[in-house]
Design a protein around this motif. Structure first.
Motif, PDB file in Angstrom:
ATOM      1  N   MET A 177      45.724  26.202  76.347  1.00  0.00           N
ATOM      2  CA  MET A 177      45.079  25.178  75.535  1.00  0.00           C
ATOM      3  C   MET A 177      46.094  24.257  74.862  1.00  0.00           C
ATOM      4  O   MET A 177      45.728  23.185  74.374  1.00  0.00           O
ATOM      5  CB  MET A 177      44.189  25.832  74.476  1.00  0.00           C
ATOM      6  CG  MET A 177      43.174  26.809  75.054  1.00  0.00           C
ATOM      7  SD  MET A 177      41.830  27.128  73.920  1.00  0.00           S
ATOM      8  CE  MET A 177      40.958  25.576  73.962  1.00  0.00           C
ATOM      9  N   ASP A 178      47.316  24.709  74.807  1.00  0.00           N
ATOM     10  CA  ASP A 178      48.369  23.937  74.142  1.00  0.00           C
ATOM     11  C   ASP A 178      49.618  23.946  75.024  1.00  0.00           C
ATOM     12  O   ASP A 178      50.654  24.492  74.648  1.00  0.00           O
ATOM     13  CB  ASP A 178      48.660  24.558  72.768  1.00  0.00           C
ATOM     14  CG  ASP A 178      49.648  23.734  71.952  1.00  0.00           C
ATOM     15  OD1 ASP A 178      49.719  22.507  72.171  1.00  0.00           O
ATOM     16  OD2 ASP A 178      50.351  24.327  71.117  1.00  0.00           O
ATOM     17  N   PRO A 179      49.526  23.349  76.212  1.00  0.00           N
ATOM     18  CA  PRO A 179      50.638  23.420  77.173  1.00  0.00           C
ATOM     19  C   PRO A 179      51.928  22.811  76.651  1.00  0.00           C
ATOM     20  O   PRO A 179      53.021  23.208  77.073  1.00  0.00           O
ATOM     21  CB  PRO A 179      50.102  22.662  78.392  1.00  0.00           C
ATOM     22  CG  PRO A 179      49.015  21.785  77.875  1.00  0.00           C
ATOM     23  CD  PRO A 179      48.403  22.535  76.743  1.00  0.00           C
ATOM     24  N   GLU A 180      51.810  21.842  75.760  1.00  0.00           N
ATOM     25  CA  GLU A 180      53.015  21.201  75.233  1.00  0.00           C
ATOM     26  C   GLU A 180      53.628  21.989  74.081  1.00  0.00           C
ATOM     27  O   GLU A 180      54.721  21.671  73.622  1.00  0.00           O
ATOM     28  CB  GLU A 180      52.680  19.777  74.788  1.00  0.00           C
ATOM     29  CG  GLU A 180      52.221  18.899  75.960  1.00  0.00           C
ATOM     30  CD  GLU A 180      51.770  17.521  75.501  1.00  0.00           C
ATOM     31  OE1 GLU A 180      51.810  17.274  74.274  1.00  0.00           O
ATOM     32  OE2 GLU A 180      51.378  16.719  76.354  1.00  0.00           O
ATOM     33  N   GLU A 226      49.078  33.845  75.633  1.00  0.00           N
ATOM     34  CA  GLU A 226      48.845  33.277  76.957  1.00  0.00           C
ATOM     35  C   GLU A 226      47.637  32.340  76.958  1.00  0.00           C
ATOM     36  O   GLU A 226      47.668  31.272  77.586  1.00  0.00           O
ATOM     37  CB  GLU A 226      48.655  34.397  77.981  1.00  0.00           C
ATOM     38  CG  GLU A 226      49.879  35.284  78.175  1.00  0.00           C
ATOM     39  CD  GLU A 226      51.112  34.470  78.550  1.00  0.00           C
ATOM     40  OE1 GLU A 226      50.978  33.582  79.440  1.00  0.00           O
ATOM     41  OE2 GLU A 226      52.187  34.711  77.976  1.00  0.00           O
ATOM     42  N   ALA A 227      46.584  32.735  76.262  1.00  0.00           N
ATOM     43  CA  ALA A 227      45.403  31.864  76.182  1.00  0.00           C
ATOM     44  C   ALA A 227      45.750  30.578  75.441  1.00  0.00           C
ATOM     45  O   ALA A 227      45.303  29.484  75.808  1.00  0.00           O
ATOM     46  CB  ALA A 227      44.260  32.594  75.476  1.00  0.00           C
ATOM     47  N   LEU A 228      46.578  30.701  74.411  1.00  0.00           N
ATOM     48  CA  LEU A 228      46.960  29.521  73.631  1.00  0.00           C
ATOM     49  C   LEU A 228      47.825  28.577  74.458  1.00  0.00           C
ATOM     50  O   LEU A 228      47.737  27.344  74.315  1.00  0.00           O
ATOM     51  CB  LEU A 228      47.697  29.964  72.363  1.00  0.00           C
ATOM     52  CG  LEU A 228      47.956  28.895  71.303  1.00  0.00           C
ATOM     53  CD1 LEU A 228      46.671  28.169  70.924  1.00  0.00           C
ATOM     54  CD2 LEU A 228      48.595  29.510  70.079  1.00  0.00           C
ATOM     55  N   PHE A 275      40.881  28.768  66.459  1.00  0.00           N
ATOM     56  CA  PHE A 275      40.784  30.213  66.244  1.00  0.00           C
ATOM     57  C   PHE A 275      42.053  30.909  66.731  1.00  0.00           C
ATOM     58  O   PHE A 275      42.606  31.776  66.046  1.00  0.00           O
ATOM     59  CB  PHE A 275      39.555  30.777  66.965  1.00  0.00           C
ATOM     60  CG  PHE A 275      39.447  32.276  66.899  1.00  0.00           C
ATOM     61  CD1 PHE A 275      38.871  32.893  65.800  1.00  0.00           C
ATOM     62  CD2 PHE A 275      39.944  33.075  67.927  1.00  0.00           C
ATOM     63  CE1 PHE A 275      38.780  34.282  65.723  1.00  0.00           C
ATOM     64  CE2 PHE A 275      39.863  34.458  67.868  1.00  0.00           C
ATOM     65  CZ  PHE A 275      39.276  35.060  66.762  1.00  0.00           C
ATOM     66  N   LEU A 276      42.504  30.522  67.911  1.00  0.00           N
ATOM     67  CA  LEU A 276      43.707  31.140  68.471  1.00  0.00           C
ATOM     68  C   LEU A 276      44.939  30.845  67.614  1.00  0.00           C
ATOM     69  O   LEU A 276      45.811  31.707  67.441  1.00  0.00           O
ATOM     70  CB  LEU A 276      43.934  30.656  69.903  1.00  0.00           C
ATOM     71  CG  LEU A 276      42.840  31.032  70.920  1.00  0.00           C
ATOM     72  CD1 LEU A 276      43.150  30.422  72.279  1.00  0.00           C
ATOM     73  CD2 LEU A 276      42.694  32.538  71.023  1.00  0.00           C
ATOM     74  N   TYR A 315      41.021  36.098  79.564  1.00  0.00           N
ATOM     75  CA  TYR A 315      41.367  36.395  78.169  1.00  0.00           C
ATOM     76  C   TYR A 315      40.133  36.540  77.277  1.00  0.00           C
ATOM     77  O   TYR A 315      40.253  36.746  76.075  1.00  0.00           O
ATOM     78  CB  TYR A 315      42.290  35.298  77.620  1.00  0.00           C
ATOM     79  CG  TYR A 315      43.493  35.057  78.496  1.00  0.00           C
ATOM     80  CD1 TYR A 315      44.562  35.946  78.498  1.00  0.00           C
ATOM     81  CD2 TYR A 315      43.540  33.960  79.359  1.00  0.00           C
ATOM     82  CE1 TYR A 315      45.667  35.739  79.324  1.00  0.00           C
ATOM     83  CE2 TYR A 315      44.633  33.755  80.186  1.00  0.00           C
ATOM     84  CZ  TYR A 315      45.691  34.655  80.164  1.00  0.00           C
ATOM     85  OH  TYR A 315      46.774  34.459  80.993  1.00  0.00           O
ATOM     86  N   LYS A 316      38.961  36.433  77.882  1.00  0.00           N
ATOM     87  CA  LYS A 316      37.705  36.459  77.125  1.00  0.00           C
ATOM     88  C   LYS A 316      37.566  37.731  76.292  1.00  0.00           C
ATOM     89  O   LYS A 316      37.296  37.670  75.081  1.00  0.00           O
ATOM     90  CB  LYS A 316      36.525  36.329  78.091  1.00  0.00           C
ATOM     91  CG  LYS A 316      35.161  36.536  77.452  1.00  0.00           C
ATOM     92  CD  LYS A 316      34.066  36.478  78.516  1.00  0.00           C
ATOM     93  CE  LYS A 316      32.740  36.947  77.965  1.00  0.00           C
ATOM     94  NZ  LYS A 316      31.673  36.935  78.990  1.00  0.00           N
ATOM     95  N   ASN A 317      37.740  38.895  76.908  1.00  0.00           N
ATOM     96  CA  ASN A 317      37.558  40.159  76.182  1.00  0.00           C
ATOM     97  C   ASN A 317      38.581  40.320  75.067  1.00  0.00           C
ATOM     98  O   ASN A 317      38.261  40.850  73.990  1.00  0.00           O
ATOM     99  CB  ASN A 317      37.643  41.335  77.157  1.00  0.00           C
ATOM    100  CG  ASN A 317      36.446  41.397  78.096  1.00  0.00           C
ATOM    101  OD1 ASN A 317      35.384  40.853  77.798  1.00  0.00           O
ATOM    102  ND2 ASN A 317      36.626  42.039  79.236  1.00  0.00           N
ATOM    103  N   GLY A 318      39.805  39.868  75.310  1.00  0.00           N
ATOM    104  CA  GLY A 318      40.825  39.944  74.269  1.00  0.00           C
ATOM    105  C   GLY A 318      40.479  39.072  73.074  1.00  0.00           C
ATOM    106  O   GLY A 318      40.693  39.468  71.923  1.00  0.00           O
ATOM    107  N   ILE A 319      39.927  37.881  73.336  1.00  0.00           N
ATOM    108  CA  ILE A 319      39.533  36.974  72.250  1.00  0.00           C
ATOM    109  C   ILE A 319      38.366  37.566  71.470  1.00  0.00           C
ATOM    110  O   ILE A 319      38.344  37.542  70.232  1.00  0.00           O
ATOM    111  CB  ILE A 319      39.172  35.588  72.815  1.00  0.00           C
ATOM    112  CG1 ILE A 319      40.406  34.938  73.452  1.00  0.00           C
ATOM    113  CG2 ILE A 319      38.612  34.684  71.712  1.00  0.00           C
ATOM    114  CD1 ILE A 319      40.108  33.671  74.238  1.00  0.00           C
TER     115      ILE A 319
END
Length: 483
Positions: free
Chosen positions: A136-139, A131-133, A101-102, A211-215
């Motif tokens: 989840m995707d540090p690399e 920032e949320a991504l 989704f992000l 980041y919950k509310n932003g998502i």
């Protein structure tokens, strides 16, 4: 407000079912349709202006809108998963869907911004959740997958290395006792791996909480974008127009009812647009049977309902209030099942309608279709006259169709269905005779019938088209002469 069955009857559900959203978020908006209250006019106008903005740029920005729709299509409805972030127990699959989704919102953002700059859409924002991504995707490889890498923790790396070594030994070992021991050791290593993965997922959920509310806001805006595009396409298909809001009076020019129009199109016939002006008080529509009075009433009900649901009315021009309530009085099968006659059911429904309208904030729209037709004509005419006088004194817009005489003069406005007014009776009679049974006479009459409305002048009585219809359909001369 109208029941679901009444909404189907006027063609409202037919229109709603034509909305084609690309995402589950947009479809959820359709399934949980919102009706605007009278104090929400400002928000409603914003949505309607956005629909107009998209409709007016569908051709110019067709590639962009197509791109947005394709980006919304793969989305899954993961709102519940995001709401459950605080429980920190999301599975690997749920985290995968969240990452996807992000990633989609990151792709949507630049396309939407370009559309907004050209179409001037307001209030719909889907910012990339960068920032949320990153969490989840540090690399930063932006792959549409989710996997906790070995580098997430030393414990996880050690557990996976040990499990791999044990699996390699199992492949080479043939001794049953040794294999059993290796299998037990591998299970322990796998358990350590699972426990560490759960700990890491829990930690990730906790980190995602800010980041919950932003998502969730992104999901709401995806729904709004999707729903707006769908409404704009429907407005383009059926000539939707931006309405002007009034303090009470209704002025609709060339209204369309898609359900009726599409049915007529399939039979090679054309829908006659309906124009009507109805002030606060009572407006009466008269006309012969087959003349389209009920269609005119349903078309008004449909378009008023569309506006209340945040959609453009299908008309050339539209001026109306944001009605607090929309009511239509018709035969109620539930009341009939309880043992009431169709007339009794109408009276029960009318009583409920005027009670609800009195309690509704703002102006209500009250529609009565051939009221009191279920009783004898003499009493029915007197009842309708009294009801018309009553409604003409109320702070509501009431529109009644009737074939009774002496009603129109009691209302603030009177419209007549043109019907056979301008028909060449001899030419139609010849056409029916020439059809030799290949085409029903009633269909031929209907194809020549003028279903448009005109404002009647003075105290005009109901038209006398019924006898002409009887003649065209070859009712016996003896009966015609008696009529």
């Amino acid at each position: 407000m109208m029941t679901f069955a009444q909404q189907e009857n006027i063609g409202f559900r037919y229109v709603i079912n034509k909305l084609e959203c690309s995402s589950p978020y947009g479809q959820a908006r359709v399934n949980r349709l919102r009706f605007f209250n009278v104090d929400e006019t400002e928000e409603l106008e914003l949505q309607l202006r956005n629909i107009c903005a998209v409709r007016d740029t569908l051709a110019e920005l067709s590639f962009h809108y197509g791109r947005l729709e394709r980006l919304m299509m793969p989305m899954k409805d993961i709102r519940r998963s995001v709401m459950n972030l605080e429980e920190a127990q999301l599975s690997e699959l749920e985290l995968f869907e969240l990452k996807r989704f992000l990633l989609q919102t990151e792709l949507i953002y630049p396309v939407l911004e370009e559309v907004k700059a050209k179409a001037h859409i307001q209030g719909i924002d889907i910012p990339a959740q960068t920032e949320a991504l990153k969490l989840m995707d540090p690399e930063g490889n932006r792959a549409a997958t989710f996997f906790i890498s070995d580098n997430a923790s030393g414990e996880l790396k050690a557990a996976r290395r040990l499990k791999k070594e044990l699996e390699e030994k199992l492949r080479r070992e043939n001794d049953p006792d040794a294999r059993a021991k290796l299998t037990a050791e591998r299970s322990l290593a796998a358990g350590r791996e699972d426990a560490e993965e759960r700990r890491i997922r829990k930690e990730l959920c906790i980190k995602l909480m800010p980041y919950k509310n932003g998502i969730l806001s992104c999901m709401d805006n995806v729904a709004e974008l999707d729903f707006t595009i769908a409404r704009a396409k429907l407005a383009e298909a059926y000539s939707g127009v931006m309405p002007e809001f009034s303090d009470g009076a209704v002025m609709m020019e060339d209204m369309i009812n898609p359900r009726v129009a599409d049915a007529l199109f399939e039979r090679d016939r054309r829908f006659t647009p309906v124009s009507l002006e109805a002030p606060v008080g009572a407006t009466v529509i008269t006309g012969a049977n087959m003349g389209g009075k009920s269609v005119a009433l349903k078309t008004l009900a449909l378009n008023a309902m569309l506006v209340k649901a945040g959609m453009l009315p299908f008309a050339k021009k539209a001026k109306l209030p944001l009605f607090g309530g929309i009511f239509i009085v018709s035969e109620d099968l539930e009341d009939i099942d309880r043992g009431l006659s169709s007339f009794g059911a109408e009276i029960v429904q009318f009583n409920e309608t005027i009670a609800q309208a009195a309690e509704t904030k703002g102006i209500s729209l009250i529609l009565l279709d051939e009221f009191a037709r279920g009783t004898n004509p003499e009493e029915g005419a007197m009842i309708v006259r009294a009801v018309t006088r009553y409604l003409d004194r109320q702070r509501s817009v009431s529109v009644l169709t009737t074939h009774y005489d002496g009603v129109a003069g009691l209302a603030s406005a009177h419209f007549e269905v043109k019907g056979l007014k301008d028909m060449d009776m001899e030419a139609v009679a010849r056409e029916i005779a020439a059809s030799s049974g290949s085409k029903k006479g009633a269909d031929i009459i209907a194809s020549h019938m003028n279903y448009g409305l005109y404002r009647a002048q003075g105290d005009e009585s109901c038209p006398r088209d019924a006898r002409n219809i009887c003649a065209l359909l070859s009712l016996k001369d003896e009966i015609l002469n008696d009529i």
